[in-house]
Design a protein around this motif. Structure first.
Motif, PDB file in Angstrom:
ATOM      1  N   UNK A  50      -5.500 -14.279  -0.882  1.00  0.00           N
ATOM      2  CA  UNK A  50      -6.669 -13.441  -1.160  1.00  0.00           C
ATOM      3  C   UNK A  50      -6.963 -12.631   0.096  1.00  0.00           C
ATOM      4  N   UNK A  51      -6.997 -11.310  -0.035  1.00  0.00           N
ATOM      5  CA  UNK A  51      -7.092 -10.456   1.136  1.00  0.00           C
ATOM      6  C   UNK A  51      -7.669  -9.100   0.773  1.00  0.00           C
ATOM      7  N   UNK A  52      -7.721  -8.209   1.770  1.00  0.00           N
ATOM      8  CA  UNK A  52      -8.049  -6.804   1.571  1.00  0.00           C
ATOM      9  C   UNK A  52      -6.850  -5.964   1.988  1.00  0.00           C
ATOM     10  N   UNK A  53      -6.489  -4.997   1.166  1.00  0.00           N
ATOM     11  CA  UNK A  53      -5.425  -4.063   1.484  1.00  0.00           C
ATOM     12  C   UNK A  53      -5.841  -2.672   1.061  1.00  0.00           C
ATOM     13  N   UNK A  54      -5.642  -1.692   1.941  1.00  0.00           N
ATOM     14  CA  UNK A  54      -5.965  -0.320   1.594  1.00  0.00           C
ATOM     15  C   UNK A  54      -4.872   0.325   0.760  1.00  0.00           C
ATOM     16  N   UNK A  55      -5.235   1.394   0.069  1.00  0.00           N
ATOM     17  CA  UNK A  55      -4.260   2.183  -0.683  1.00  0.00           C
ATOM     18  C   UNK A  55      -3.638   3.208   0.261  1.00  0.00           C
ATOM     19  N   UNK A  56      -2.887   2.708   1.231  1.00  0.00           N
ATOM     20  CA  UNK A  56      -2.291   3.556   2.256  1.00  0.00           C
ATOM     21  C   UNK A  56      -0.899   3.032   2.567  1.00  0.00           C
ATOM     22  N   UNK A  57      -0.172   3.736   3.429  1.00  0.00           N
ATOM     23  CA  UNK A  57       1.215   3.358   3.700  1.00  0.00           C
ATOM     24  C   UNK A  57       1.311   1.972   4.327  1.00  0.00           C
ATOM     25  N   UNK A  58       0.358   1.636   5.202  1.00  0.00           N
ATOM     26  CA  UNK A  58       0.383   0.306   5.808  1.00  0.00           C
ATOM     27  C   UNK A  58       0.142  -0.772   4.757  1.00  0.00           C
ATOM     28  N   UNK A  59      -0.792  -0.502   3.836  1.00  0.00           N
ATOM     29  CA  UNK A  59      -1.066  -1.459   2.772  1.00  0.00           C
ATOM     30  C   UNK A  59       0.144  -1.690   1.883  1.00  0.00           C
ATOM     31  N   UNK A  60       0.840  -0.604   1.553  1.00  0.00           N
ATOM     32  CA  UNK A  60       2.039  -0.729   0.711  1.00  0.00           C
ATOM     33  C   UNK A  60       3.146  -1.485   1.451  1.00  0.00           C
ATOM     34  N   UNK A  61       3.292  -1.219   2.750  1.00  0.00           N
ATOM     35  CA  UNK A  61       4.292  -1.923   3.545  1.00  0.00           C
ATOM     36  C   UNK A  61       4.031  -3.425   3.528  1.00  0.00           C
ATOM     37  N   UNK A  62       2.779  -3.804   3.738  1.00  0.00           N
ATOM     38  CA  UNK A  62       2.432  -5.227   3.797  1.00  0.00           C
ATOM     39  C   UNK A  62       2.593  -5.878   2.424  1.00  0.00           C
ATOM     40  N   UNK A  63       2.131  -5.205   1.381  1.00  0.00           N
ATOM     41  CA  UNK A  63       2.232  -5.796   0.035  1.00  0.00           C
ATOM     42  C   UNK A  63       3.687  -6.004  -0.364  1.00  0.00           C
ATOM     43  N   UNK A  64       4.546  -5.027  -0.061  1.00  0.00           N
ATOM     44  CA  UNK A  64       5.971  -5.176  -0.372  1.00  0.00           C
ATOM     45  C   UNK A  64       6.588  -6.328   0.423  1.00  0.00           C
ATOM     46  N   UNK A  65       6.175  -6.441   1.683  1.00  0.00           N
ATOM     47  CA  UNK A  65       6.675  -7.520   2.545  1.00  0.00           C
ATOM     48  C   UNK A  65       6.306  -8.883   1.967  1.00  0.00           C
ATOM     49  N   UNK A  66       5.055  -9.064   1.575  1.00  0.00           N
ATOM     50  CA  UNK A  66       4.615 -10.336   1.011  1.00  0.00           C
ATOM     51  C   UNK A  66       5.315 -10.627  -0.312  1.00  0.00           C
ATOM     52  N   UNK A  67       5.433  -9.605  -1.143  1.00  0.00           N
ATOM     53  CA  UNK A  67       6.084  -9.789  -2.443  1.00  0.00           C
ATOM     54  C   UNK A  67       7.543 -10.185  -2.281  1.00  0.00           C
ATOM     55  N   UNK A  68       8.197  -9.717  -1.216  1.00  0.00           N
ATOM     56  CA  UNK A  68       9.615 -10.038  -1.008  1.00  0.00           C
ATOM     57  C   UNK A  68       9.838 -11.534  -0.827  1.00  0.00           C
ATOM     58  N   UNK A  69       8.807 -12.244  -0.361  1.00  0.00           N
ATOM     59  CA  UNK A  69       8.910 -13.699  -0.200  1.00  0.00           C
ATOM     60  C   UNK A  69       8.368 -14.449  -1.400  1.00  0.00           C
ATOM     61  N   UNK A  70       7.708 -13.740  -2.325  1.00  0.00           N
ATOM     62  CA  UNK A  70       7.146 -14.378  -3.503  1.00  0.00           C
ATOM     63  C   UNK A  70       5.671 -14.679  -3.418  1.00  0.00           C
ATOM     64  N   UNK A  71       4.970 -14.101  -2.435  1.00  0.00           N
ATOM     65  CA  UNK A  71       3.528 -14.316  -2.324  1.00  0.00           C
ATOM     66  C   UNK A  71       2.807 -13.520  -3.406  1.00  0.00           C
ATOM     67  N   UNK A  72       1.919 -14.177  -4.120  1.00  0.00           N
ATOM     68  CA  UNK A  72       1.035 -13.501  -5.077  1.00  0.00           C
ATOM     69  C   UNK A  72      -0.183 -12.994  -4.309  1.00  0.00           C
TER      70      UNK A  72
END
Length: 316
Positions: A50-72
Motif C-alpha cells: 500500500x503506497x502512493x505513486x504519481x502518474x509520472x515517469x518515476x511512478x511508472x518506473x517503480x510500478x513496473x519494477x515492483x510488478x516484475x517481482x510479483x508485488x501487488x
C-alpha cells in the motif's frame, strides 16, 4: 502461487537519483518499504504494497519494477507526485540522502482475506499526515497479523526530535519484530548506547529486536538472551537498500519457520537462540548480496541459498 503467509507492506515508494563523482545520474526504484516488498516477492512470498505513486515517469518506473517481482500494488489514488531522493555515494559506496517527498496516504480498500503479517516503517511512519493513516491501519490489523517495524531514520524528514521519538516508540509497542540500525538508535537516543536502547525497546512489547551494525554485522535481542553475527566479506558496490534486504531476509526466514501470522505469534514469542541465529544468517546473507551490486536489488531464493554457503556463524 507463492508459498507461505500473505504479507502486507505499508509505506513509501521513492525514485532514488544516485549520484557518483564524475558519473551521470542513475535512477533506481527505491523507498525502504517498497524495497522490502520487492525483496519479499523476490523470495517467493505473496506480497501487497500500500503506497502512493504519481502518474509520472518515476511512478511508472517503480510500478513496473515492483510488478516484475510479483508485488501487488495498491494506491490511494491521490495523484501526488512520486517522491524522489538524491542519493550521494562516497568512495566507499556509503549513501547520504536528500529528499523531495510528501506523504498524505488516504484510505485504501483491502479486498480478500486479511494479511497474516504487516510491515511498515521509514518515512511512512514519521511524516504526517500520512503517518497517522499508517498507524491506524496497522492497529486495525494487529489482531489478525504479526507486525514488523523499521524506523529507517531520515533526520531531515523526522520533524522535531521529541515527536519523532514518540512516533517511533508507538510503532515499537505495536510490533512483534523490530529492526533498526545502530545509526537509527544513536539519532533517536543520543545519550544511550544502541544496545541499551534496543533492550529497552524489547521490554516494551516486541518478541525480538534486531540491530544492524553495517560492516560489523548485526545483533538480535530476545528476553534474557542475545545473538550476534558478523557481516559476510564482500566487495561493496553501494549500501543502497542493504537494511531493507536484511529486513526482507529476516521476514522470509521467520515465515519459513512458521513464526508469522496470528497463529505463529505465540511461537515467535518463545523463539530460541538457535532459530534466531539461522534467521540472522539469512538476513545478513540477503544484505550481502544487495551491497555487492548497484542499487536496491535484493536476492531471489537461488541467490540467497548461494550466499548462505559463505555466511558467518552466529554467536550466542
Amino acid at each position: 502461487m507463492p508459498d507461505g503467509p500473505a504479507l502486507l507492506v505499508i509505506g513509501e515508494c521513492v525514485a532514488d537519483i544516485v549520484r557518483l563523482p564524475d558519473a551521470p545520474d542513475r535512477i533506481h526504484p527505491g523507498g525502504s518499504p517498497a524495497n522490502v516488498a520487492y525483496g519479499l516477492a523476490r523470495l517467493g512470498l505473496g506480497t501487497t504494497l500500500i503506497t502512493q505513486l504519481g502518474q509520472d515517469s518515476d511512478g511508472r518506473l517503480i510500478e513496473d519494477h515492483l510488478a516484475s517481482a510479483g508485488v501487488r500494488v495498491l494506491t490511494d489514488g491521490s495523484g501526488a507526485p512520486t517522491p524522489a531522493a538524491t542519493v550521494r555515494l562516497d568512495e566507499a559506496g556509503r549513501a547520504a540522502y536528500t529528499f523531495e517527498i510528501t506523504w498524505t496516504l488516504g484510505a485504501v480498500e483491502l479486498s480478500g482475506a486479511p494479511p497474516e503479517h504487516v510491515h511498515t516503517g521509514s518515512v511512512a511512519t514519521a511524516l504526517e499526515p500520512g503517518a497517522a493513516s499508517v498507524l491506524g491501519l496497522v492497529r486495525s490489523l494487529r489482531e489478525v497479523a504479526t507486525v514488523s517495524y523499521d524506523p529507517n531514520v531520515r533526520p531531515g524528514l523526522m520533524g522535531d526530535h521529541a515527536g519523532a521519538v514518540r512516533r517511533a516508540e508507538r510503532c515499537v509497542e505495536l510490533s512483534d519484530v523490530v529492526k533498526a540500525s545502530d545509526e537509527d538508535l544513536r539519532w533517536l537516543y543520543p545519550d544511550e548506547e544502541p544496545e541499551e536502547a534496543a533492550a529497552r525497546w524489547l521490554r516494551s512489547g516486541p518478541a525480538v529486536v534486531l540491530v544492524t551494525r553495517g560492516a560489523a554485522g548485526a545483533v538480535a535481542f530476545l528476553p534474557g538472551a542475545t545473538v550476534s553475527i558478523g557481516a559476510p566479506r564482500v566487495r561493496v558496490a553501494d549500501t543502497v537498500g542493504a537494511g531493507d534486504a536484511f529486513m526482507s531476509g529476516t521476514l522470509h526466514a521467520l515465515a519459513s519457520y512458521g513464526l508469522l501470522g496470528a497463529q505463529g505469534r505465540a511461537r515467535l514469542r518463545s523463539l530460541d537462540g538457535a532459530v534466531l541465529g539461522d534467521v540472522l544468517r539469512r538476513a545478513v546473507a540477503s544484505a550481502a548480496v544487495t551491497v555487492a551490486r548497484a542499487g536496491a536489488l535484493p536476492p531471489d531464493e537461488e541467490e540467497l541459498e548461494e550466499a548462505l554457503t559463505s555466511a558467518p556463524v552466529p554467536e550466542h
